[in-house]
Each structure stands twice: as C-alpha cells, then as structure tokens.
Design an enzyme around this catalytic site. Sequence first.
Site, PDB file in Angstrom:
ATOM      1  N   SER A  31       0.783  -1.261   0.058  1.00 16.33           N
ATOM      2  CA  SER A  31      -0.026   0.056  -0.145  1.00 16.33           C
ATOM      3  C   SER A  31       0.883   1.181  -0.020  1.00 16.33           C
ATOM      4  CB  SER A  31      -0.730  -0.010   1.425  1.00 16.33           C
ATOM      5  OG  SER A  31      -1.653  -1.030   1.159  1.00 16.33           O
ATOM      6  N   HIS A  62      -5.568  -1.706  -5.214  1.00 16.41           N
ATOM      7  CA  HIS A  62      -4.272  -2.635  -5.493  1.00 16.41           C
ATOM      8  C   HIS A  62      -4.739  -2.936  -7.127  1.00 16.41           C
ATOM      9  CE1 HIS A  62      -4.000  -3.510  -1.336  1.00 16.41           C
ATOM     10  NE2 HIS A  62      -2.545  -4.122  -1.599  1.00 16.41           N
ATOM     11  N   HIS A  84      -3.860 -11.347  -1.748  1.00 11.62           N
ATOM     12  CA  HIS A  84      -4.081 -11.614  -0.178  1.00 11.62           C
ATOM     13  C   HIS A  84      -4.655 -12.792  -0.056  1.00 11.62           C
ATOM     14  CE1 HIS A  84      -3.078  -7.085  -0.429  1.00 11.62           C
ATOM     15  NE2 HIS A  84      -2.585  -7.389   0.563  1.00 11.62           N
ATOM     16  N   TYR A  86      -6.618 -13.276   2.694  1.00 13.71           N
ATOM     17  CA  TYR A  86      -8.190 -13.193   2.991  1.00 13.71           C
ATOM     18  C   TYR A  86      -8.865 -12.619   2.049  1.00 13.71           C
ATOM     19  CZ  TYR A  86      -6.358  -7.993   2.203  1.00 13.71           C
ATOM     20  OH  TYR A  86      -5.896  -6.823   1.609  1.00 13.71           O
ATOM     21  N   GLU A  87      -8.540 -12.602   0.712  1.00  8.67           N
ATOM     22  CA  GLU A  87      -9.385 -12.394  -0.482  1.00  8.67           C
ATOM     23  C   GLU A  87     -10.309 -13.841  -0.640  1.00  8.67           C
ATOM     24  OE1 GLU A  87      -7.897  -9.828  -3.627  1.00  8.67           O
ATOM     25  OE2 GLU A  87      -6.136 -10.159  -2.579  1.00  8.67           O
ATOM     26  N   ALA A 114       2.489  -2.303   4.178  1.00  7.40           N
ATOM     27  CA  ALA A 114       2.046  -1.309   5.114  1.00  7.40           C
ATOM     28  C   ALA A 114       1.744  -2.453   6.461  1.00  7.40           C
ATOM     29  CB  ALA A 114       0.854  -0.718   4.588  1.00  7.40           C
ATOM     30  N   MET A 212      -0.973  -8.463   7.069  1.00 11.33           N
ATOM     31  CA  MET A 212      -1.752  -9.627   6.384  1.00 11.33           C
ATOM     32  C   MET A 212      -1.068 -10.153   5.034  1.00 11.33           C
ATOM     33  SD  MET A 212      -5.293  -7.516   6.876  1.00 11.33           S
ATOM     34  CE  MET A 212      -5.632  -6.730   8.121  1.00 11.33           C
ATOM     35  N   SER A 213       0.436  -9.828   4.914  1.00 12.09           N
ATOM     36  CA  SER A 213       0.903 -10.416   3.788  1.00 12.09           C
ATOM     37  C   SER A 213       2.267 -10.834   4.063  1.00 12.09           C
ATOM     38  CB  SER A 213       0.907  -9.424   2.754  1.00 12.09           C
ATOM     39  OG  SER A 213       1.829  -8.220   3.125  1.00 12.09           O
ATOM     40  N   ASN A 236       0.426   2.652  10.777  1.00 11.53           N
ATOM     41  CA  ASN A 236      -0.488   2.933  11.908  1.00 11.53           C
ATOM     42  C   ASN A 236      -0.122   2.452  13.092  1.00 11.53           C
ATOM     43  OD1 ASN A 236      -1.708   0.611  10.111  1.00 11.53           O
ATOM     44  ND2 ASN A 236      -2.276   0.311  12.440  1.00 11.53           N
ATOM     45  N   HIS A 248      -8.583   1.450   6.731  1.00 11.22           N
ATOM     46  CA  HIS A 248      -7.970   1.247   5.858  1.00 11.22           C
ATOM     47  C   HIS A 248      -7.520   2.727   5.028  1.00 11.22           C
ATOM     48  CE1 HIS A 248      -6.459  -0.529   1.954  1.00 11.22           C
ATOM     49  NE2 HIS A 248      -7.189  -0.050   1.329  1.00 11.22           N
TER      50      HIS A 248
HETATM   51  N1  HPA Z   1      -2.709  -4.687  11.100  1.00 15.61           N
HETATM   52  C1  HPA Z   1      -2.814  -5.694  10.066  1.00 15.61           C
HETATM   53  N2  HPA Z   1      -2.563  -5.152   8.884  1.00 15.61           N
HETATM   54  C2  HPA Z   1      -2.048  -4.102   8.578  1.00 15.61           C
HETATM   55  C3  HPA Z   1      -2.292  -2.932   9.643  1.00 15.61           C
HETATM   56  C4  HPA Z   1      -2.645  -3.545  10.996  1.00 15.61           C
HETATM   57  O1  HPA Z   1      -2.689  -2.549  12.222  1.00 15.61           O
HETATM   58  N3  HPA Z   1      -1.808  -1.902   9.253  1.00 15.61           N
HETATM   59  C5  HPA Z   1      -1.722  -2.110   7.953  1.00 15.61           C
HETATM   60  N4  HPA Z   1      -1.592  -3.352   7.536  1.00 15.61           N
END
Ligand code: HPA
Length: 274
Positions: A31, A62, A84, A86-87, A114, A212-213, A236, A248
């Site tokens: 990201s 994406h 990903h 999760y998709e 990210a 998540m990757s 974050n 997001h």
């Molecule tokens: N958690 C999981 N995946 C993420 C986060 C998070 O805080 N920030 C960016 N991808």
Amino acid sequence: MNPVYEKLMKCYESYKAKVDFAPKVALILGSGLGDYASDIRVECTLDYSEIEGFPVSTVPGHAGRFIFGYVGDVPVVCMQGRVHYYEGYEMADVVLPIRLMKLMGAEVLFLTNAAGGIQLGMHVGDFMLIKGQIACFVPSPLRGANIDELGVRFPDMSQIYDLHLQQTVKKAAVSLGIAIKEGTYLQLTGPQYETPQEIAMCRTLGADAVGMSTACEAVAARHMGMRVLGISCISNLACGISATPLSHQEVQETADRVAPYFKALVTEVIKNIV
Ligand code: HPA
C-alpha cells in the site's frame, strides 16, 4: 503433474508468449507504493488478467499488473498489487506470483508492505527493516505434495531474510538520511484488524509489526532459494497501542504521505543489490 505446478507452468507459458524480459529483482509494492512505477524505466507491462489462471486481486487501491523495466541498471519485475489470503484464494494461489517471478529469472525478492506498529517507540510513518517473521495462524504455502522442481520438502528457514541484503538496506537508509527501525514481522490472515488482545499476543510472541501479507510470500521464495528482503511502512500503530480505531483510509493516507521517502529507499536499495 502436480496441479499447482501445472497451473504455474500455464501462467509461465502465458507470460512467455507475451513478454521477453529477464528480471533480476522481483519487487512487490505494498500500500502506498502502488505508483512506484513512475520511478521505473518501464519496458513493458502485463495485466494479471492477461495471464491464464492468474489470481486477480479484489482490494481497492491494488491495481493488478506486472511492470517490467529498469531501476538504474537493474532489471526488475514489479508487482503492482499483490494477492492476499484474506481475499479467499488458496495459499498456493497467493504465492503463485512469487513462483512465477522466480521462473521469469528473478533471484531476489524485495517485499514491501504497510503494517501496524507494535514495537515500543514506533511512530506512524516509520520504516522497519524486516529481520525475521512469524506466520501466525497462516497456513504454509508449501502444504500439500512438494513441488520438487521448485525446492525441497523441508526447506530451512533459519535465515529467511538475507543478511547481506539487510546490510544493503541499512546502508541505503544511511546514505539517504532516512531512519529505519528493525524487527520481526508477524502475519495474521485478516482481513479484520486485530483486537487489542490479539496485539498483546503478538507482542508476547515477539512481533514488532503486524500485517496480512509477506510472511507466506517469503516462505515460498526461500523454498525456491531466492534471496529475500523486506521493508514495512508503519502505516498506523497497532490496535490498542493507537487510541483511535483503525481504518484502511488511515493506512492508505500514511502510506501515501511517506511514499516519496519509501520510493527513494526502494530505489537506492535496488541499485545496490549485488
Ligand atoms: N494490522 C494488520 N495489517 C495492517 C495493519 C494493522 O494494524 N496496518 C496495515 N496493515
């Protein structure tokens, strides 16, 4: 033939029929780095949808294509948009692009993402050199019959992130005056952000950043003997560390804000990969 390998070879044939380019480095844009293409001397692009059987991403922001070109003198293949877990894809599909880029000729896998910051003292917008990883509740991409053509049944993962390439990243950061933290990346499946309790667990497990990757991609790459490096952009602070709910949008905004520095770092690293 193993169906996973058969699908991979179909994708490879599809790529071969359309593209004549031999990359050395495979780069995955997380990201915020989506427009890194503007820093590449582009030779050609290939939409994922043009590759027969290729998993196509569904996440907003994406775009889905390979970009082939040069960063400095280094031939790279760059994934603009990753797939990903999760998709809803099988793990074998999630790592199919990694395997495909190895077949294209890439020896180095450069992962960016990210991530949520867990390490004490981390700030939004920090970068973190990934020194190690934890795949947490994420199935192994190597589960199932081993594909002997790609690697061994029980691959060693003791040094999953290449030590020499870590030095390259640190030197590049120093030369650009960019501060970079170091730590362990932990992958959960998502797509929901974590609960404060899960982040407490991640911290107890030794994680410095969560996402998540990446971890599954690194495993597939090491299986094939690629050299792997990874950098997280701390978009974050992880849940419970941050006082505000996660979104997001926040992830995207931070990633966009620091993108110029992230891009400069990625470019400097690639130019110095030996
Ligand atoms: N958690 C999981 N995946 C993420 C986060 C998070 O805080 N920030 C960016 N991808």
